[in-house]
Design a protein around this motif. Structure first.
Motif, PDB file in Angstrom:
ATOM      1  N   CYS A  68     -32.312  43.296 -21.915  1.00 19.43           N
ATOM      2  CA  CYS A  68     -32.785  43.556 -20.879  1.00 19.43           C
ATOM      3  C   CYS A  68     -31.369  45.158 -19.988  1.00 19.43           C
ATOM      4  N   THR A  93     -34.391  32.351 -12.026  1.00 18.98           N
ATOM      5  CA  THR A  93     -35.640  33.276 -11.458  1.00 18.98           C
ATOM      6  C   THR A  93     -35.280  33.983 -12.870  1.00 18.98           C
ATOM      7  N   TYR A  95     -37.478  37.707 -14.504  1.00 19.54           N
ATOM      8  CA  TYR A  95     -37.754  38.810 -14.541  1.00 19.54           C
ATOM      9  C   TYR A  95     -37.970  39.595 -16.578  1.00 19.54           C
ATOM     10  N   ALA A 156     -42.727  36.901 -17.320  1.00 21.42           N
ATOM     11  CA  ALA A 156     -42.167  36.979 -16.542  1.00 21.42           C
ATOM     12  C   ALA A 156     -43.322  37.591 -15.680  1.00 21.42           C
ATOM     13  N   ILE A 157     -42.981  38.716 -15.862  1.00 27.96           N
ATOM     14  CA  ILE A 157     -43.904  40.449 -15.068  1.00 27.96           C
ATOM     15  C   ILE A 157     -43.886  40.550 -14.061  1.00 27.96           C
ATOM     16  N   GLY A 158     -43.123  40.347 -13.218  1.00 26.98           N
ATOM     17  CA  GLY A 158     -43.635  40.471 -11.315  1.00 26.98           C
ATOM     18  C   GLY A 158     -42.736  39.345 -11.222  1.00 26.98           C
ATOM     19  N   GLY A 159     -41.842  38.541 -11.646  1.00 27.78           N
ATOM     20  CA  GLY A 159     -40.744  37.091 -11.127  1.00 27.78           C
ATOM     21  C   GLY A 159     -41.682  36.166 -11.397  1.00 27.78           C
ATOM     22  N   ASN A 160     -40.877  35.109 -11.519  1.00 27.39           N
ATOM     23  CA  ASN A 160     -41.173  34.105 -11.545  1.00 27.39           C
ATOM     24  C   ASN A 160     -39.879  33.460 -11.725  1.00 27.39           C
TER      25      ASN A 160
END
Length: 201
Positions: A68, A93, A95, A156-160
């Motif tokens: 990461c 959260t 990413y 989680a591209i864009g964020g989850n």
């Protein structure tokens, strides 16, 4: 309402406020807790286990690839919030994404909470959100809250975000609080008796 009764009512409210001041609602916001993580199957995880104090919370990296810091893998963070007197939330959260992480799972364990305001945690339950490619569950065993994410590759591209509810209970007042209340009521009663005696004289 007579002046004496008004004074008695004010005194009662004051005594009750003092007696139950220690019985504030529990919250995990600002709490200190232990954190650890584990994984199964093809999923790998890297994190720093240990003791944290909110808002300086734990971070994770899920893979493969577990990189990461260089922008590869699934990075995750945790945040606490208070939503009502008896309920908090834990929000994860995420990413990024993984490649070859499934089938497998990873679990995040938070426990031994030293809650703000005393009291304790009653339970944990899923509230909302999702991590792409995974199912999300939460459980409370009385000491630790375990959050497990199971699936194939995680996306989680864009964020989850995944949110869990944390139910809390009010702290039990210390015995000293009850003695304070009884003493206050006794003094109020004596004051009222003395006032009436002076009025008669």
């Amino acid at each position: 309402m007579t002046s004496a009764r008004k004074n008695l009512a004010i005194g009662l409210v004051t005594a009750l406020s003092l007696a139950f001041a220690a019985a504030a609602n529990a919250t995990i916001v600002g709490s200190t807790y232990d954190f650890s993580a584990s994984s199964t199957g093809n999923t790998a995880i890297d994190t720093l286990a240990g003791t944290f104090t909110d808002p300086v919370n734990a971070g994770i990296c899920v893979g493969p690839p577990v990189a990461c810091s260089s922008g590869a893998g699934l990075s995750g963070s945790v945040a606490f919030a208070n939503v009502s007197p008896h309920q908090d939330t834990i929000t994860f959260t995420f990413y990024g994404s993984t490649s070859g992480a499934g089938p497998g799972s990873f679990s995040l364990d938070l426990g031994n909470f030293q809650t703000t305001g005393g009291g304790s945690i009653l339970g944990v339950s899923y509230a909302s959100g999702s991590l792409g490619g995974a199912s999300s569950t939460g459980a409370w065993d009385g000491t630790f809250a375990s959050f497990t994410f199971t699936g194939g590759d995680y996306d989680a591209i864009g964020g989850n975000t995944v949110v869990f509810n944390v139910d809390t209970t009010r702290a039990v007042p210390e015995p000293g609080s009850f003695f304070m209340l009884m003493g206050g009521l006794g003094l109020l009663g004596l004051g009222l008796i003395a006032r009436r005696k002076l009025q008669r004289d």
